[in-house]
Scaffold this active site. Structure first.
Site, PDB file in Angstrom:
ATOM      1  CD  GLU A  11     -25.120   5.185  10.008  1.00 29.61           C
ATOM      2  OE1 GLU A  11     -26.279   4.884   9.668  1.00 29.61           O
ATOM      3  OE2 GLU A  11     -24.807   6.301  10.499  1.00 29.61           O
ATOM      4  NE  ARG A 101     -37.348  12.444   1.802  1.00 26.39           N
ATOM      5  CZ  ARG A 101     -38.043  13.344   2.491  1.00 26.39           C
ATOM      6  NH1 ARG A 101     -39.298  13.601   2.155  1.00 26.39           N
ATOM      7  NH2 ARG A 101     -37.504  13.946   3.533  1.00 26.39           N
ATOM      8  N   GLY A 102     -33.523  10.206   1.751  1.00 27.01           N
ATOM      9  CA  GLY A 102     -32.427  11.121   2.034  1.00 27.01           C
ATOM     10  C   GLY A 102     -32.903  12.534   2.285  1.00 27.01           C
ATOM     11  CE1 TYR A 141     -36.715   8.356   9.902  1.00 27.01           C
ATOM     12  CE2 TYR A 141     -38.231   7.059   8.530  1.00 27.01           C
ATOM     13  CZ  TYR A 141     -37.080   7.815   8.661  1.00 27.01           C
ATOM     14  OH  TYR A 141     -36.283   8.044   7.565  1.00 27.01           O
ATOM     15  CG  HIS A 145     -40.170  10.855   8.377  1.00 25.88           C
ATOM     16  ND1 HIS A 145     -40.371  12.158   7.979  1.00 25.88           N
ATOM     17  CD2 HIS A 145     -38.980  10.466   7.844  1.00 25.88           C
ATOM     18  CE1 HIS A 145     -39.353  12.546   7.226  1.00 25.88           C
ATOM     19  NE2 HIS A 145     -38.499  11.549   7.134  1.00 25.88           N
ATOM     20  CE  LYS A 161     -39.539   4.013   3.909  1.00 29.18           C
ATOM     21  NZ  LYS A 161     -38.594   4.441   4.972  1.00 29.18           N
TER      22      LYS A 161
END
Length: 281
Positions: A11, A101-102, A141, A145, A161
């Site tokens: 990333e 989602r952010g 996660y 989360h 998802k």
């Protein structure tokens, strides 16, 4: 699991200033030498840097010939904003998207937050699946989360998802491989069988422990706490210890048959190369 055929990915994040783009492209050139399967590009809060995300992804995809995975968040975006980014991605021939989602932007009012077009990442995935021929990734996660009511509830949302169209998953950073292995088994027992890429962020300074780790709600193993206690006051020794910890963590995951390792490179190609060169794939 994948019979030990682990793939490597990384990333990066777009620079905040225009005059930093030359360095960003040089970083990408160096990361490309490590032959990752794909490179993901982060997205500013509320989509604030979406054009820079597309620009970096364009370079990865079309200049370097490596699959670019463009992050896309929806918490601060209307449908029209998402449509605009989709057009930019299509123009750059970018077909892989990590739908998130952010984090809520700091200047977003309660009214704006409650009336947003997309509440969950699964809704963004559903929208993108119906709109474009994207290959869609989702986040997961291993240690739950932080907003989820329970591990069970988190797995239910994750399955949503996947049902919506996420064909692969990338984890939040974690440092305890046992937590990942337990999470992987729970995914399988709940019918989540898509590939899961283990997100690993090398922690090379004591300051990172108090910032990145705490913000991600990731637990810190005693073995790493001991490293910080021993080397935290010496930046160079802590850097070496952090890289060594990441190497051992990733090698254990590879030996454990993880589908993929996704290194949060922090735009540090030298550090990333040190880690990759020590691994046995």
């Amino acid at each position: 699991m994948n019979d030990n055929k682990t793939i490597l990915s990384m990333e990066v994040f777009p620079p905040k200033k225009e005059d930093e783009f030359a360095n960003a492209f040089a970083t990408l050139d160096q990361l490309a030498d490590l032959h990752p399967a794909f490179i993901s590009v982060t997205y500013g809060a509320g989509g604030s840097r979406s054009k820079k995300t597309v620009e970096i992804a364009d370079y990865i995809q079309n200049k370097l010939g490596i699959t670019a995975l463009a992050h896309m968040t929806c918490v601060g975006n209307k449908v029209s904003d998402i449509d605009a980014v989709c057009e930019q991605l299509a123009a750059a021939n970018i077909t892989h998207v990590l739908a998130l989602r952010g984090d809520r932007p700091a200047d977003m009012t309660d009214e704006q937050y409650e009336s947003r077009d997309f509440v969950y990442a699964s809704e963004l995935i559903t929208y993108l699946k119906g709109k474009n021929d994207f290959t869609l990734y989702g986040a997961c996660y291993p240690e739950k989360h932080f907003e989820a009511m329970s591990t069970r509830a988190d797995l239910i949302h994750l399955k949503e998802k996947v049902k919506a169209g996420a064909s692969e998953l990338i984890t939040q950073l974690f440092m305890d491989n046992d937590a990942f292995y337990e999470f992987r088994e729970k995914c399988l027992s709940n019918g989540i069988t898509v590939p899961i890429h283990a997100g690993i962020m090398p922690i090379t300074s004591a300051k990172q422990v108090a910032t990145t780790i705490s913000l991600s709600a990731t637990s810190i193993p005693k073995s790493f706490s001991d490293l910080v206690a021993r080397y935290g006051e010496s930046p160079e020794d802590m850097r070496k210890a952090g890289i060594d910890f990441a190497i051992r963590q990733i090698q254990d995951l590879i030996d454990g048959g993880v589908d993929g390792v996704h290194i949060y490179s922090m735009n540090k190609p030298k550090m990333t190369a040190e880690i990759v060169s020590a691994l046995r794939f």
